[in-house]
Scaffold this motif. Structure first.
Motif, PDB file in Angstrom:
ATOM      1  N   GLY A  12       0.779  -1.235   0.000  1.00  0.00           N
ATOM      2  CA  GLY A  12       0.000   0.000   0.000  1.00  0.00           C
ATOM      3  C   GLY A  12       0.811   1.285   0.000  1.00  0.00           C
ATOM      4  O   GLY A  12       0.256   2.377   0.099  1.00  0.00           O
ATOM      5  N   SER A  13       2.144   1.172  -0.147  1.00  0.00           N
ATOM      6  CA  SER A  13       2.963   2.398  -0.127  1.00  0.00           C
ATOM      7  C   SER A  13       2.760   3.219  -1.394  1.00  0.00           C
ATOM      8  O   SER A  13       2.928   4.438  -1.390  1.00  0.00           O
ATOM      9  CB  SER A  13       4.442   2.039   0.048  1.00  0.00           C
ATOM     10  OG  SER A  13       4.840   1.148  -0.971  1.00  0.00           O
ATOM     11  N   GLY A  14       2.413   2.530  -2.485  1.00  0.00           N
ATOM     12  CA  GLY A  14       2.195   3.241  -3.749  1.00  0.00           C
ATOM     13  C   GLY A  14       3.180   2.850  -4.844  1.00  0.00           C
ATOM     14  O   GLY A  14       3.422   3.616  -5.771  1.00  0.00           O
ATOM     15  N   PRO A 132       3.153   6.750   5.489  1.00  0.00           N
ATOM     16  CA  PRO A 132       2.884   6.362   6.878  1.00  0.00           C
ATOM     17  C   PRO A 132       2.050   5.079   6.933  1.00  0.00           C
ATOM     18  O   PRO A 132       1.190   4.846   6.076  1.00  0.00           O
ATOM     19  CB  PRO A 132       2.082   7.541   7.437  1.00  0.00           C
ATOM     20  CG  PRO A 132       2.399   8.685   6.528  1.00  0.00           C
ATOM     21  CD  PRO A 132       2.672   8.100   5.184  1.00  0.00           C
ATOM     22  N   MET A 133       2.330   4.283   7.972  1.00  0.00           N
ATOM     23  CA  MET A 133       1.686   2.961   8.100  1.00  0.00           C
ATOM     24  C   MET A 133       0.148   3.055   8.079  1.00  0.00           C
ATOM     25  O   MET A 133      -0.510   2.264   7.389  1.00  0.00           O
ATOM     26  CB  MET A 133       2.153   2.325   9.412  1.00  0.00           C
ATOM     27  CG  MET A 133       1.711   0.915   9.611  1.00  0.00           C
ATOM     28  SD  MET A 133       2.498  -0.195   8.444  1.00  0.00           S
ATOM     29  CE  MET A 133       4.010  -0.569   9.323  1.00  0.00           C
ATOM     30  N   ASP A 134      -0.421   4.028   8.808  1.00  0.00           N
ATOM     31  CA  ASP A 134      -1.899   4.102   8.863  1.00  0.00           C
ATOM     32  C   ASP A 134      -2.478   4.442   7.486  1.00  0.00           C
ATOM     33  O   ASP A 134      -3.531   3.928   7.100  1.00  0.00           O
ATOM     34  CB  ASP A 134      -2.370   5.100   9.936  1.00  0.00           C
ATOM     35  CG  ASP A 134      -1.777   6.484   9.754  1.00  0.00           C
ATOM     36  OD1 ASP A 134      -0.659   6.591   9.197  1.00  0.00           O
ATOM     37  OD2 ASP A 134      -2.422   7.469  10.153  1.00  0.00           O
ATOM     38  N   VAL A 135      -1.757   5.271   6.724  1.00  0.00           N
ATOM     39  CA  VAL A 135      -2.213   5.636   5.370  1.00  0.00           C
ATOM     40  C   VAL A 135      -2.170   4.396   4.476  1.00  0.00           C
ATOM     41  O   VAL A 135      -3.104   4.113   3.723  1.00  0.00           O
ATOM     42  CB  VAL A 135      -1.309   6.755   4.776  1.00  0.00           C
ATOM     43  CG1 VAL A 135      -1.686   7.059   3.339  1.00  0.00           C
ATOM     44  CG2 VAL A 135      -1.383   8.007   5.632  1.00  0.00           C
ATOM     45  N   ARG A 136      -1.077   3.624   4.592  1.00  0.00           N
ATOM     46  CA  ARG A 136      -0.930   2.408   3.772  1.00  0.00           C
ATOM     47  C   ARG A 136      -2.061   1.435   4.059  1.00  0.00           C
ATOM     48  O   ARG A 136      -2.674   0.879   3.149  1.00  0.00           O
ATOM     49  CB  ARG A 136       0.416   1.739   4.075  1.00  0.00           C
ATOM     50  CG  ARG A 136       1.592   2.482   3.486  1.00  0.00           C
ATOM     51  CD  ARG A 136       2.909   1.987   4.046  1.00  0.00           C
ATOM     52  NE  ARG A 136       3.005   0.540   4.034  1.00  0.00           N
ATOM     53  CZ  ARG A 136       3.932  -0.160   4.702  1.00  0.00           C
ATOM     54  NH1 ARG A 136       4.834   0.474   5.422  1.00  0.00           N
ATOM     55  NH2 ARG A 136       3.960  -1.450   4.649  1.00  0.00           N
ATOM     56  N   GLU A 148      -7.825  -5.151   8.523  1.00  0.00           N
ATOM     57  CA  GLU A 148      -6.549  -4.610   8.993  1.00  0.00           C
ATOM     58  C   GLU A 148      -5.638  -5.747   9.469  1.00  0.00           C
ATOM     59  O   GLU A 148      -4.430  -5.727   9.243  1.00  0.00           O
ATOM     60  CB  GLU A 148      -6.812  -3.599  10.122  1.00  0.00           C
ATOM     61  CG  GLU A 148      -5.559  -2.910  10.555  1.00  0.00           C
ATOM     62  CD  GLU A 148      -5.809  -1.744  11.493  1.00  0.00           C
ATOM     63  OE1 GLU A 148      -6.954  -1.258  11.587  1.00  0.00           O
ATOM     64  OE2 GLU A 148      -4.830  -1.325  12.134  1.00  0.00           O
ATOM     65  N   ALA A 149      -6.248  -6.771  10.114  1.00  0.00           N
ATOM     66  CA  ALA A 149      -5.451  -7.893  10.636  1.00  0.00           C
ATOM     67  C   ALA A 149      -4.758  -8.640   9.494  1.00  0.00           C
ATOM     68  O   ALA A 149      -3.586  -9.037   9.617  1.00  0.00           O
ATOM     69  CB  ALA A 149      -6.344  -8.840  11.422  1.00  0.00           C
ATOM     70  N   GLU A 150      -5.466  -8.835   8.379  1.00  0.00           N
ATOM     71  CA  GLU A 150      -4.874  -9.528   7.223  1.00  0.00           C
ATOM     72  C   GLU A 150      -3.707  -8.719   6.655  1.00  0.00           C
ATOM     73  O   GLU A 150      -2.666  -9.271   6.297  1.00  0.00           O
ATOM     74  CB  GLU A 150      -5.932  -9.753   6.126  1.00  0.00           C
ATOM     75  CG  GLU A 150      -6.897 -10.891   6.392  1.00  0.00           C
ATOM     76  CD  GLU A 150      -6.212 -12.231   6.645  1.00  0.00           C
ATOM     77  OE1 GLU A 150      -5.287 -12.586   5.889  1.00  0.00           O
ATOM     78  OE2 GLU A 150      -6.590 -12.916   7.615  1.00  0.00           O
ATOM     79  N   ILE A 151      -3.905  -7.417   6.571  1.00  0.00           N
ATOM     80  CA  ILE A 151      -2.848  -6.545   6.032  1.00  0.00           C
ATOM     81  C   ILE A 151      -1.631  -6.597   6.961  1.00  0.00           C
ATOM     82  O   ILE A 151      -0.490  -6.703   6.520  1.00  0.00           O
ATOM     83  CB  ILE A 151      -3.350  -5.098   5.870  1.00  0.00           C
ATOM     84  CG1 ILE A 151      -4.549  -5.062   4.913  1.00  0.00           C
ATOM     85  CG2 ILE A 151      -2.244  -4.189   5.353  1.00  0.00           C
ATOM     86  CD1 ILE A 151      -5.289  -3.732   4.898  1.00  0.00           C
ATOM     87  N   ASN A 156       3.985  -8.078   8.432  1.00  0.00           N
ATOM     88  CA  ASN A 156       4.913  -8.791   9.314  1.00  0.00           C
ATOM     89  C   ASN A 156       5.853  -9.717   8.548  1.00  0.00           C
ATOM     90  O   ASN A 156       6.901 -10.098   9.053  1.00  0.00           O
ATOM     91  CB  ASN A 156       4.141  -9.599  10.361  1.00  0.00           C
ATOM     92  CG  ASN A 156       3.388  -8.700  11.312  1.00  0.00           C
ATOM     93  OD1 ASN A 156       3.660  -7.504  11.384  1.00  0.00           O
ATOM     94  ND2 ASN A 156       2.422  -9.263  12.016  1.00  0.00           N
ATOM     95  N   ASN A 157       5.452 -10.104   7.320  1.00  0.00           N
ATOM     96  CA  ASN A 157       6.304 -10.982   6.501  1.00  0.00           C
ATOM     97  C   ASN A 157       7.302 -10.201   5.646  1.00  0.00           C
ATOM     98  O   ASN A 157       8.079 -10.788   4.916  1.00  0.00           O
ATOM     99  CB  ASN A 157       5.438 -11.836   5.574  1.00  0.00           C
ATOM    100  CG  ASN A 157       4.876 -13.042   6.294  1.00  0.00           C
ATOM    101  OD1 ASN A 157       5.642 -13.848   6.817  1.00  0.00           O
ATOM    102  ND2 ASN A 157       3.576 -13.145   6.365  1.00  0.00           N
TER     103      ASN A 157
END
Ligand code: ATP
Length: 195
Positions: A12-14, A132-136, A148-151, A156-157
């Motif tokens: 999701g960073s772009g 930023p992590m929340d934006v991603r 959100e948990a799946e993301i 984490n990987n």
């Protein structure tokens, strides 16, 4: 020789957004995840996947991506097994693709797990895209309608931004689109100057 510019960043960073900006400047782009998806649905690859993971991950002659994600994002060993099937196929395809684009000054190879697979060693330059992590997380939630948990499991990987940035030649902060475009233009000009 065409230079290889690796483009990476967290989920999701772009990355794809940035890759398309380079494409607009006339640079050929190779989106490794898209190519991997094409390979996963070929009968030969599906047979290898079924051998390793069983037929529950195959639905109507297609990879059941949701089922597969449940398995691999809960087990690094299983993720490695899947990568061992897919990566050599994409790697060979990329080599052929590169030959077809030998006239370009450089090409962009976008992949989420560039460093994790040591793919950066084959690149002349590496660009990391950050946000930023929340934006991603909210971008991916909006795009894929996933939790959100799946993301978080996928994050984490993967390597952290700090790890990626340390080994990168360029960093793009993807916040406002206009600013991202400006950064892409600057990097494009710098790379052309280095060549
Ligand atoms: P993934 O790791 O999941 O493949 P990615 O890093 O390639 O994702 P994109 O697909 O480019 O990221 O972007 C994720 C989502 O966020 C897309 O829907 C995209 O349109 C949107 N997006 C990307 N950059 C911006 C931005 N600067 N402003 C607003 N929305 C953005």
């Amino acid at each position: 020789m065409t230079k290889i510019v690796g483009l990476t960043g967290g989920i999701g960073s772009g990355k794809t957004t940035v890759a398309k900006m380079f494409q607009e400047l006339g640079i050929p782009i190779y989106i490794a995840d898209t190519e991997a998806r094409t390979f996963t649905n070929q009968p030969k690859t599906l047979a290898l996947i079924a051998e390793e993971f069983g037929t529950s991950v195959i639905d109507n002659g297609q990879l059941d991506r949701v089922e597969m994600a449940k398995i691999v994002f809960n087990s690094p060993e299983k993720l490695n097994l899947l990568n061992a099937i897919i990566h050599p196929l994409v790697g060979n395809h990329f080599k052929e693709w590169l030959l077809q684009h030998h006239a370009a000054p450089f090409i962009i190879k976008e992949t989420a797990i560039l460093f994790e697979t040591r793919g950066h060693l084959l690149c002349d330059y590496v660009i990391t895209v950050t946000a930023p992590m929340d934006v991603r997380i909210s971008r991916v939630q909006n795009r894929d309608l996933t939790s959100e948990a799946e993301i978080q499991k996928r994050i984490n990987n993967q390597w952290s931004d700090a790890q990626r940035i340390e080994l990168s030649d360029f960093v793009i902060t993807n916040n406002r689109i206009e600013s991202t475009l400006q950064q892409v233009n600057d990097i494009y000009n710098k790379i052309l100057k280095f060549l």
